[in-house]
Motif scaffolding. Sequence first.
Motif, PDB file in Angstrom:
ATOM      1  N   LYS A  28       0.833  -1.207   0.000  1.00  0.00           N
ATOM      2  CA  LYS A  28       0.000   0.000   0.000  1.00  0.00           C
ATOM      3  C   LYS A  28       0.866   1.255   0.000  1.00  0.00           C
ATOM      4  CE  LYS A  28      -4.208  -1.869   2.114  1.00  0.00           C
ATOM      5  NZ  LYS A  28      -5.025  -1.632   0.905  1.00  0.00           N
ATOM      6  N   SER A 141      -6.105   0.738  -3.572  1.00  0.00           N
ATOM      7  CA  SER A 141      -6.813  -0.503  -3.256  1.00  0.00           C
ATOM      8  C   SER A 141      -6.631  -1.555  -4.351  1.00  0.00           C
ATOM      9  CB  SER A 141      -8.302  -0.209  -3.057  1.00  0.00           C
ATOM     10  OG  SER A 141      -9.028  -1.397  -2.857  1.00  0.00           O
ATOM     11  N   ILE A 142      -6.892  -1.164  -5.604  1.00  0.00           N
ATOM     12  CA  ILE A 142      -6.784  -2.119  -6.713  1.00  0.00           C
ATOM     13  C   ILE A 142      -5.332  -2.511  -6.946  1.00  0.00           C
ATOM     14  CG2 ILE A 142      -7.170  -2.438  -9.190  1.00  0.00           C
ATOM     15  CD1 ILE A 142      -9.536  -0.502  -8.936  1.00  0.00           C
ATOM     16  N   SER A 144      -2.880  -2.691  -4.842  1.00  0.00           N
ATOM     17  CA  SER A 144      -2.391  -3.626  -3.822  1.00  0.00           C
ATOM     18  C   SER A 144      -2.849  -5.049  -4.124  1.00  0.00           C
ATOM     19  CB  SER A 144      -2.887  -3.194  -2.439  1.00  0.00           C
ATOM     20  OG  SER A 144      -2.408  -1.896  -2.121  1.00  0.00           O
ATOM     21  N   LYS A 145      -4.060  -5.183  -4.670  1.00  0.00           N
ATOM     22  CA  LYS A 145      -4.567  -6.508  -5.029  1.00  0.00           C
ATOM     23  C   LYS A 145      -3.926  -7.026  -6.312  1.00  0.00           C
ATOM     24  CE  LYS A 145      -9.057  -5.541  -2.884  1.00  0.00           C
ATOM     25  NZ  LYS A 145     -10.515  -5.336  -3.123  1.00  0.00           N
ATOM     26  N   LYS A 146      -3.578  -6.110  -7.216  1.00  0.00           N
ATOM     27  CA  LYS A 146      -2.961  -6.508  -8.479  1.00  0.00           C
ATOM     28  C   LYS A 146      -1.600  -7.164  -8.272  1.00  0.00           C
ATOM     29  CE  LYS A 146      -4.594  -3.663 -12.355  1.00  0.00           C
ATOM     30  NZ  LYS A 146      -4.376  -4.623 -13.441  1.00  0.00           N
ATOM     31  N   ARG A 148      -0.869  -9.306  -6.148  1.00  0.00           N
ATOM     32  CA  ARG A 148      -1.135 -10.736  -5.950  1.00  0.00           C
ATOM     33  C   ARG A 148      -1.864 -11.358  -7.134  1.00  0.00           C
ATOM     34  NH1 ARG A 148      -2.576  -8.319  -1.069  1.00  0.00           N
ATOM     35  NH2 ARG A 148      -4.793  -8.464  -1.625  1.00  0.00           N
ATOM     36  N   ASP A 149      -2.699 -10.562  -7.808  1.00  0.00           N
ATOM     37  CA  ASP A 149      -3.485 -11.067  -8.933  1.00  0.00           C
ATOM     38  C   ASP A 149      -3.426 -10.058 -10.078  1.00  0.00           C
ATOM     39  OD1 ASP A 149      -5.216 -12.299 -10.649  1.00  0.00           O
ATOM     40  OD2 ASP A 149      -7.034 -11.915  -9.475  1.00  0.00           O
ATOM     41  N   LEU A 152      -6.505  -8.817 -12.249  1.00  0.00           N
ATOM     42  CA  LEU A 152      -7.550  -7.936 -11.734  1.00  0.00           C
ATOM     43  C   LEU A 152      -7.570  -6.642 -12.539  1.00  0.00           C
ATOM     44  CD1 LEU A 152      -9.638  -7.643  -9.403  1.00  0.00           C
ATOM     45  CD2 LEU A 152      -7.843  -6.465  -8.122  1.00  0.00           C
TER      46      LEU A 152
END
Length: 216
Positions: A28, A141-142, A144-146, A148-149, A152
């Motif tokens: 983040k 937010s997106i 931080s998830k990207k 790992r994936d 997304l």
Amino acid sequence: MTGLRWGSFRDAGVQVSKYWYLGPLKTKAAHFFSTLQEWPQTHQASLLYTGPKARPPSVADETPPRPSLYRRILRRLVSYWAQPQDALSQEASPEVWRDVQLSTIELSITTRNSQLDPTSTEDFMNICIEPDNVSKGDFISIGSKKVRDPKLRAKGTECLQASQCALLLPEGTGGSFSIDSEEYEAMPVEVKLLPRKLQFFCDPRKREQLSPSSAE
């Protein structure tokens, strides 16, 4: 090639390791500090692409027996003297190229090598153009998830299907691409699918499971 990424999510993702001392907050933090730069962060380019192509037929597993010498000579004579008027009159239809002017926070080009669909009748790559109006909060937010994936996508992403494409960057464009997780200097690139160029051994039982006839 499996995938190409160019954009702000990629740039922030490669900076995560710099904030190792923040522990679980490092991802983040990398995206937060990225938002302190010029905002919104847009990447502009011109994209030329052609649509999907029909998948070529599968090559037979067994080679048919070679015809006799007499038949081969006769076939060559017939082929030599025949006048294929239709074939001569028909010209290959030119490929239709589409032009898209990009303004995006991130562009990704991915092949389907890792997720083959044996029932598909077309071959294509996916081109995803993420919107350039992502808010700072959504970016953190997106993004931080990207990490790992990477598959997304932000809301409002436009996805295109293409058999080949050319990405043309404005003169003086800086930054880097990620191609299969390797970093390269950003420059004009062309990506083209080459179906049936590689052949791999597949267990007959697995092949039967993946064959279209066994699909429901």
